[in-house]
Design a protein around this motif. Structure first.
Motif, PDB file in Angstrom:
ATOM      1  N   VAL A  26       0.876  -1.156   0.000  1.00  9.04           N
ATOM      2  CA  VAL A  26       0.000   0.000   0.000  1.00  9.04           C
ATOM      3  C   VAL A  26       0.916   1.210   0.000  1.00  9.04           C
ATOM      4  N   LEU A  27       0.803   2.028  -1.013  1.00 11.68           N
ATOM      5  CA  LEU A  27       1.670   3.195  -1.177  1.00 11.68           C
ATOM      6  C   LEU A  27       0.834   4.459  -1.069  1.00 11.68           C
ATOM      7  N   ILE A  28       1.275   5.355  -0.225  1.00 10.25           N
ATOM      8  CA  ILE A  28       0.676   6.685  -0.159  1.00 10.25           C
ATOM      9  C   ILE A  28       1.758   7.647  -0.599  1.00 10.25           C
ATOM     10  N   SER A  29       1.453   8.429  -1.638  1.00 13.87           N
ATOM     11  CA  SER A  29       2.456   9.352  -2.159  1.00 13.87           C
ATOM     12  C   SER A  29       1.892  10.758  -2.210  1.00 13.87           C
ATOM     13  N   ALA A  30       2.790  11.716  -2.110  1.00 14.58           N
ATOM     14  CA  ALA A  30       2.437  13.125  -2.263  1.00 14.58           C
ATOM     15  C   ALA A  30       3.425  13.733  -3.240  1.00 14.58           C
ATOM     16  N   SER A  31       2.908  14.539  -4.158  1.00 13.55           N
ATOM     17  CA  SER A  31       3.799  15.164  -5.138  1.00 13.55           C
ATOM     18  C   SER A  31       3.328  16.581  -5.409  1.00 13.55           C
ATOM     19  N   ARG A  32       4.256  17.376  -5.865  1.00  8.42           N
ATOM     20  CA  ARG A  32       3.943  18.749  -6.260  1.00  8.42           C
ATOM     21  C   ARG A  32       4.072  18.838  -7.765  1.00  8.42           C
ATOM     22  N   GLN A  33       3.180  19.614  -8.356  1.00  8.58           N
ATOM     23  CA  GLN A  33       3.176  19.776  -9.796  1.00  8.58           C
ATOM     24  C   GLN A  33       4.354  20.645 -10.234  1.00  8.58           C
ATOM     25  N   PRO A  34       4.894  20.382 -11.422  1.00 10.71           N
ATOM     26  CA  PRO A  34       5.932  21.276 -11.963  1.00 10.71           C
ATOM     27  C   PRO A  34       5.398  22.700 -12.088  1.00 10.71           C
ATOM     28  N   SER A  35       6.281  23.667 -12.064  1.00 10.56           N
ATOM     29  CA  SER A  35       5.872  25.073 -12.070  1.00 10.56           C
ATOM     30  C   SER A  35       5.129  25.489 -13.335  1.00 10.56           C
ATOM     31  N   ASP A  36       5.265  24.733 -14.426  1.00 12.69           N
ATOM     32  CA  ASP A  36       4.575  25.142 -15.646  1.00 12.69           C
ATOM     33  C   ASP A  36       3.130  24.642 -15.698  1.00 12.69           C
ATOM     34  N   TYR A  37       2.692  23.871 -14.713  1.00 11.94           N
ATOM     35  CA  TYR A  37       1.309  23.419 -14.673  1.00 11.94           C
ATOM     36  C   TYR A  37       0.419  24.556 -14.198  1.00 11.94           C
ATOM     37  N   ALA A  38      -0.806  24.560 -14.673  1.00 14.45           N
ATOM     38  CA  ALA A  38      -1.753  25.600 -14.265  1.00 14.45           C
ATOM     39  C   ALA A  38      -2.128  25.446 -12.797  1.00 14.45           C
ATOM     40  N   SER A  39      -2.195  24.213 -12.315  1.00 14.20           N
ATOM     41  CA  SER A  39      -2.580  23.968 -10.927  1.00 14.20           C
ATOM     42  C   SER A  39      -1.363  24.084 -10.019  1.00 14.20           C
ATOM     43  N   THR A  40      -1.563  24.700  -8.882  1.00 15.75           N
ATOM     44  CA  THR A  40      -0.468  24.789  -7.903  1.00 15.75           C
ATOM     45  C   THR A  40      -0.736  23.871  -6.719  1.00 15.75           C
ATOM     46  N   GLU A  41      -1.763  23.039  -6.810  1.00 21.91           N
ATOM     47  CA  GLU A  41      -2.116  22.163  -5.704  1.00 21.91           C
ATOM     48  C   GLU A  41      -1.174  20.970  -5.620  1.00 21.91           C
ATOM     49  N   ASP A  42      -0.976  20.508  -4.387  1.00 23.98           N
ATOM     50  CA  ASP A  42      -0.244  19.274  -4.173  1.00 23.98           C
ATOM     51  C   ASP A  42      -1.166  18.105  -4.536  1.00 23.98           C
ATOM     52  N   HIS A  43      -0.584  16.975  -4.862  1.00 24.99           N
ATOM     53  CA  HIS A  43      -1.349  15.802  -5.277  1.00 24.99           C
ATOM     54  C   HIS A  43      -0.980  14.650  -4.352  1.00 24.99           C
ATOM     55  N   THR A  44      -1.976  14.038  -3.716  1.00 28.73           N
ATOM     56  CA  THR A  44      -1.723  12.875  -2.869  1.00 28.73           C
ATOM     57  C   THR A  44      -2.532  11.705  -3.399  1.00 28.73           C
ATOM     58  N   GLN A  45      -1.960  10.512  -3.304  1.00 25.80           N
ATOM     59  CA  GLN A  45      -2.572   9.351  -3.929  1.00 25.80           C
ATOM     60  C   GLN A  45      -2.331   8.108  -3.089  1.00 25.80           C
ATOM     61  N   LEU A  46      -3.303   7.196  -3.109  1.00 22.97           N
ATOM     62  CA  LEU A  46      -3.215   5.894  -2.474  1.00 22.97           C
ATOM     63  C   LEU A  46      -3.184   4.853  -3.580  1.00 22.97           C
ATOM     64  N   ILE A  47      -2.198   3.963  -3.546  1.00 21.06           N
ATOM     65  CA  ILE A  47      -2.064   2.906  -4.549  1.00 21.06           C
ATOM     66  C   ILE A  47      -1.934   1.577  -3.812  1.00 21.06           C
ATOM     67  N   VAL A  48      -2.703   0.569  -4.236  1.00 23.92           N
ATOM     68  CA  VAL A  48      -2.621  -0.775  -3.671  1.00 23.92           C
ATOM     69  C   VAL A  48      -2.128  -1.680  -4.782  1.00 23.92           C
ATOM     70  N   THR A  49      -1.001  -2.332  -4.539  1.00 21.51           N
ATOM     71  CA  THR A  49      -0.332  -3.047  -5.623  1.00 21.51           C
ATOM     72  C   THR A  49       0.294  -4.350  -5.123  1.00 21.51           C
ATOM     73  N   GLY A  50       0.780  -5.147  -6.062  1.00 19.91           N
ATOM     74  CA  GLY A  50       1.455  -6.391  -5.713  1.00 19.91           C
ATOM     75  C   GLY A  50       2.188  -6.958  -6.907  1.00 19.91           C
ATOM     76  N   GLU A  51       2.870  -8.038  -6.642  1.00 19.83           N
ATOM     77  CA  GLU A  51       3.583  -8.772  -7.699  1.00 19.83           C
ATOM     78  C   GLU A  51       3.443 -10.252  -7.409  1.00 19.83           C
ATOM     79  N   THR A  52       3.290 -11.053  -8.474  1.00 17.77           N
ATOM     80  CA  THR A  52       3.163 -12.497  -8.304  1.00 17.77           C
ATOM     81  C   THR A  52       4.536 -13.155  -8.276  1.00 17.77           C
ATOM     82  N   LYS A  53       4.560 -14.377  -7.761  1.00 21.06           N
ATOM     83  CA  LYS A  53       5.767 -15.204  -7.860  1.00 21.06           C
ATOM     84  C   LYS A  53       5.946 -15.569  -9.332  1.00 21.06           C
TER      85      LYS A  53
END
Length: 132
Positions: A26-53
């Motif tokens: 379970v990954l929780i990440s936060a990122s900031r947009q590059p300065s050339d993006y119109a939005s100045t908001e931070d972005h936070t995301q939850l990702i649930v992932t895995g890998e098989t044998k």
């Protein structure tokens, strides 16, 4: 089998597990947009992932369950449980040196495409206030 029961703000999100899992996360990440993006908001995301044998041919797959964008105040709960009935992953794809399948499901790609369209529209048509 061992599985991860993931909830967001008290609402069940998914029960991540698979008969042949090697890694679950379970990954929780936060990122900031590059300065050339119109939005100045931070972005936070939850990702649930895995890998098989790896299977007998040495092939393993990436697994991905429901993910969500998060906002300030989001509460993510992860419970480690035993179950015989985990949720099927939304997307299972091969990604190794021989075969690199596309990591997004059709729905995820369309969502990404729409968000990119909105971003570019805001960047190149900043005075357009019509609802998208």
């Amino acid at each position: 089998m061992l599985a991860l029961k993931v909830s967001l703000n008290g609402e069940h999100l998914c029960l991540a597990g698979d008969d042949d899992w090697k890694d679950l996360g379970v990954l929780i990440s936060a990122s900031r947009q590059p300065s050339d993006y119109a939005s100045t908001e931070d972005h936070t995301q939850l990702i649930v992932t895995g890998e098989t044998k790896p299977d007998p041919a040495g092939v393993s797959h990436q697994l991905r369950w429901k993910g969500r964008n998060l906002v300030v105040g989001s509460v993510v709960t992860v419970e480690v449980i035993e179950t015989d009935a985990p949720d099927d992953p939304l997307h299972r794809y091969r990604f190794d040196h021989e075969v690199q399948e596309f990591p997004l499901s059709v729905e995820e790609y369309e969502e990404w495409e729409h968000s990119e369209w909105l971003r570019l529209k805001a960047k190149y048509e900043p005075n357009n206030t019509s609802d998208c």
